[in-house]
Design an enzyme around this catalytic site. Structure first.
Site, short mmCIF file in Angstrom:
data_model
loop_
_atom_site.label_atom_id
_atom_site.label_comp_id
_atom_site.label_asym_id
_atom_site.label_seq_id
_atom_site.Cartn_x
_atom_site.Cartn_y
_atom_site.Cartn_z
N PRO A 358 41.93 9.64 -138.22
CA PRO A 358 42.48 10.43 -137.11
C PRO A 358 43.70 11.22 -137.55
O PRO A 358 44.29 10.97 -138.61
CB PRO A 358 42.83 9.36 -136.07
CG PRO A 358 42.99 8.09 -136.85
CD PRO A 358 42.05 8.19 -138.01
N PRO A 359 44.12 12.18 -136.74
CA PRO A 359 45.31 12.97 -137.09
C PRO A 359 46.56 12.12 -137.16
O PRO A 359 46.72 11.14 -136.44
CB PRO A 359 45.41 13.99 -135.94
CG PRO A 359 44.04 14.03 -135.33
CD PRO A 359 43.47 12.66 -135.51
N SER A 681 27.75 2.20 -128.55
CA SER A 681 28.58 0.99 -128.56
C SER A 681 29.10 0.59 -127.18
O SER A 681 29.80 -0.40 -127.06
CB SER A 681 29.76 1.17 -129.51
OG SER A 681 30.55 2.27 -129.12
N LYS A 724 38.83 0.32 -133.48
CA LYS A 724 38.71 -0.22 -132.13
C LYS A 724 39.64 -1.41 -131.91
O LYS A 724 40.25 -1.56 -130.85
CB LYS A 724 37.26 -0.62 -131.86
CG LYS A 724 36.32 0.57 -131.78
CD LYS A 724 34.87 0.15 -131.61
CE LYS A 724 33.95 1.36 -131.51
NZ LYS A 724 32.53 1.00 -131.38
#
Length: 785
Positions: A358-359, A681, A724
């Site tokens: 991610p950023p 999911s 997650k």
């Protein structure tokens, strides 16, 4: 023979193949066998002083002619070459009728004479307009004698049929005039055709003028260049950037043999090309580009593993996978150099890695640290939004403004053949009618091919095998599988809260203190404040927003120090004044306070995140038991919802659900409806939410789950376990259910995250339902039928 009552005549026919004669025209006709027969028949039947009359008709390939002209034979003789000929004067227009018998070998027909209608005022106006257009065309050809003849014409029919002399009309257009008995319609046709001809003449004249002006300019420049060359010769000055200068530069440059041969061939073409030729400019630009590339320049790698690890640790917290890979690369490189092993088959020891995460997790800045650790040059190539294949492979030299691709330009800018090249945002490369840049990157990033990379502009093999390519991406889904197969995947899933605090203390805070012109003597910030900023003011995988908040707090401190005396300590109580109220507070307890709401876990382009799934039962209608889905769900997620409902209907008795509870219309919603969502999911979360609704039992506020579910209730593995679990920890969740087959992925999860969470691997969704729901005693009343 003539019949004055019907205005018809029986006349021999003379067919014309390549021309059309209109009334009023006087023309010589070369006589072949059939034409001679027609002339002889006309002369034999002549009853007056003339040589006879005949019918002139065009010979058409696709049909029989309908109209012709009655022509009088003025003279019979021979042409200058000795061929027999006759001079004919075309008279009235006639409609060709049925064949008749007549003397001689000619074809006889019955010709009905066509009378021209009395011209109206509008017809006379058209005739006047056409006459002015004809005069305009004659003036362009300087035909002044013919202009006098045209000006004397007054009859509209005569003026319209004078178009038979117009050289710009085609034979088909003249046939159309012959077959148009109406004078008014003939004038409209010739006016339209003549206007189009005049417009074409204007354009042609403008083009001739432009060409003439361009030729005069080129001739003038040529003479001036010749004079300039003569002046330079007298002064003893050479031509700048001439072919001789390029030959010297190529011969003295340190170039590979094949590159030298190609460059000398181009120098030879430059010597043969004219200075005014556009090709000369293209060759000069190409030679300049080739000579700027550092073909034989390479920097010496620093193979000190300890130094490399120190540099990487100093610049980045964590990221052990990437650091270990760079250390391994240096270890192999150092051992090969120590044993004197040469490169085999032209392939170097470069590496191609893609950092996916991610950023804000430090993917781009890591490239600079790697280059510093290796003592290599660093070049960043931004690929976000690139849609033109030529950006990678370069343009063909035949195009105006052609340039080499970004890879060649990066090598040239780096000044060495073994830099660290960061291909930033490789997952955002697009494709359109100009080609597919991702497909062009296959050759660049394939270690088995990139030692012979060929740029379209250079058209010479370029060895990229010593280049260390690092690519960055936020998500894997948008990277083509063929391209991903060429690269070594390293995931960067984000930081824990402790990691963020450590990064803020070590890297972010010193940088922001410097930018705000503050020192540690003037302002300090406690670890408790950093923990609260990381937990309650940001909810991200990286540290980009954390750095912005630190910068905001320090700016406010700088403003205070303008009127107050320091030092100032930033602790938890001061954060509300400096940053405002906390933006993120635990909300799972509030959201799951009613039956039908379950907490799931998902992976987005910004990292892991919690996902609430809400279910509600609506009024029973005829044909109840329907499922309504909202929240911009993708096809896979919609199928998961259908599977979840089918599972509950099939196992209602085992779970303890009353049959009538599932006969109502059910509405399943995933909040944040403006954000598209998809993926398998959320299956177990949907089963839990629907079960909670049917039983009237709340889902535990401290529980989150992820996993794909089957019709039989099996829980299948999913991806992004680490991201997650990090999201679950940030959201304040205590217990997380994951698929049993994802248990090995827990090895990648930081120990502090595992210590803060109770992770329960399950293989059947019934195991989740047994634990995730509140006890019966604390539950609300079940859903009524």
């Amino acid at each position: 023979m003539t019949n004055d009552m019907t205005q018809t005549k029986n006349l021999p026919v003379l067919s014309l193949t390549e021309s059309v004669i209109l009334p009023g025209m006087v023309v010589p006709i070369e006589l072949d066998e059939s034409s001679q027969a027609a002339v002889d028949a006309a002369r034999a039947t002549s009853t007056d002083d003339s040589l006879g009359e005949l019918l002139l008709a065009p010979r058409l390939k696709d049909r029989y002619a309908v109209y012709g002209v009655v022509a009088t034979i003025e003279q019979v003789g021979r042409l200058a070459g000795g061929a027999p000929a006759a001079v004919l004067r075309a008279g009235r227009r006639a409609k060709i009728g049925a064949g008749v018998t007549g003397p001689g070998a000619a074809l006889w027909v019955e010709a009905e004479l066509v009378e021209d209608e009395t011209p109206s005022d509008e017809t006379r106006a058209l005739a006047k307009e056409y006459k002015s257009l004809v005069i305009a065309t004659l003036q362009q050809r300087d035909a002044w004698q013919v202009i006098n003849t045209v000006e004397k014409m007054t009859d509209p029919a005569t003026i319209a049929d004078s178009a038979g002399w117009a050289p710009y009309l085609t034979t088909e257009q003249k046939r159309q005039l012959l077959e148009t008995p109406s004078v008014h319609e003939r004038l409209e046709l010739v006016i339209e055709w003549t206007k189009a001809h005049l417009a074409e003449m204007d354009v042609a004249e403008k083009i001739r003028g432009d060409v003439r002006e361009g030729m005069e300019k080129n001739q003038r420049e040529f003479l001036l260049r010749q004079q300039l060359a003569a002046i330079r010769k007298e002064l003893g000055e050479g031509e700048p950037d001439g072919a001789e200068d390029f030959r010297t530069r190529v011969e003295t440059a340190d170039l590979p043999e094949k590159v030298r041969e190609a460059a000398l061939r181009e120098v030879g073409r430059l010597e043969r090309a004219s200075d005014q030729s556009p090709e000369a400019g293209w060759i000069r630009t190409w030679l300049d580009t080739v000579l700027e590339i550092p073909w034989t320049v390479k920097t010496e790698d620093n193979t000190d593993i300890g130094n490399a690890r120190t540099v990487l640790d100093a610049d980045h917290h964590g990221l052990d996978d990437v650091k270990d890979r760079i250390v391994e690369y240096l270890a192999v490189r150092g051992r090969r150099a120590a044993r004197g092993l040469q490169v085999v088959g032209g392939r170097g020891s470069g590496a191609v890695m893609v950092l996916v995460g991610p950023p804000g997790v430090g993917k781009t800045s890591l490239g600079e640290s790697v280059a510093r650790a290796l003592d290599r040059k660093f070049i960043r190539v931004a690929l976000g939004g690139v849609r033109d294949e030529a950006e990678i492979r370069g343009h063909r030299r035949t195009y105006v403004g052609a340039l080499p691709g970004r890879i060649v330009r990066a090598i040239t800018e780096a000044g060495s053949m073994n830099p660290v090249v960061l291909l930033d945002e490789i997952d955002k490369v697009g494709a359109d009618y100009r080609g597919d840049p991702a497909a062009a990157l296959l050759e660049v990033l394939d270690p088995a091919q990139n030692h012979t990379f060929r740029d379209h502009y250079l058209d010479i093999d370029l060895d990229l095998s010593d280049v260390l390519f690092l690519a960055t991406a936020n998500v894997l889904d948008t990277i083509p599988s063929a391209l991903l197969d060429r690269m070594e995947l390293i995931t960067m899933d984000g930081y824990t809260e402790d990691d963020k605090v450590a990064i803020a203390r070590t890297h972010l805070l010193p940088r922001q203190l410097e930018r705000a012109a503050l020192s540690t003597d003037e302002v300090t910030i406690t670890d408790a404040a950093l923990h609260e900023i990381a937990a309650d003011y940001t909810r991200e995988a990286g540290v980009r927003q954390l750095e912005r908040l630190l910068a905001k707090a320090l700016r406010k401190v700088a403003a205070r120090l303008a009127t107050e005396t320091g030092p100032i300590e930033i602790d938890e109580p001061q954060l509300k004044d400096l940053l405002g109220r906390p933006r993120f507070t635990p909300e799972t307890a509030e959201r799951t306070a009613v039956p039908g709401v379950a907490t799931g876990l998902a992976v987005t382009g910004l990292g892991g995140d919690v996902l609430f799934i809400e279910a509600n039962a609506v009024q029973v209608t005829e044909g109840g038991g329907q499922l309504k889905l909202t929240g911009q769900l993708g096809d896979v997620m919609k199928e998961s919802a259908q599977i979840a409902l089918s599972y509950l209907k099939a196992h209602a008795a085992e779970i303890g659900i009353a049959p009538e509870a599932l006969q109502r219309n059910i509405h399943l919603h995933v909040p944040a409806g403006a954000v598209p969502k998809d993926g398998p999911s959320a299956g177990v979360t949907m089963v839990t939410a629907l079960t909670s609704l049917a039983l009237g039992r709340n889902v535990r506020a401290d529980v989150a789950m992820t996993g794909e579910v089957t019709l039989n209730g099996r829980v299948l593995p999913i991806g992004g376990v680490k991201q997650k679990l990090l999201a679950a920890q940030r959201a304040g969740v205590k217990t997380v259910f994951i698929p049993k087959r994802n248990e090995p992925d827990l090895d990648d999860v930081p120990s502090e995250v595992l210590a803060a969470l109770t992770v329960i691997p399950v293989s059947d969704v019934a195991e989740i339902l047994a634990v995730a729901l509140e006890p019966v005693a604390a539950a609300a009343a079940p859903v009524a039928a």
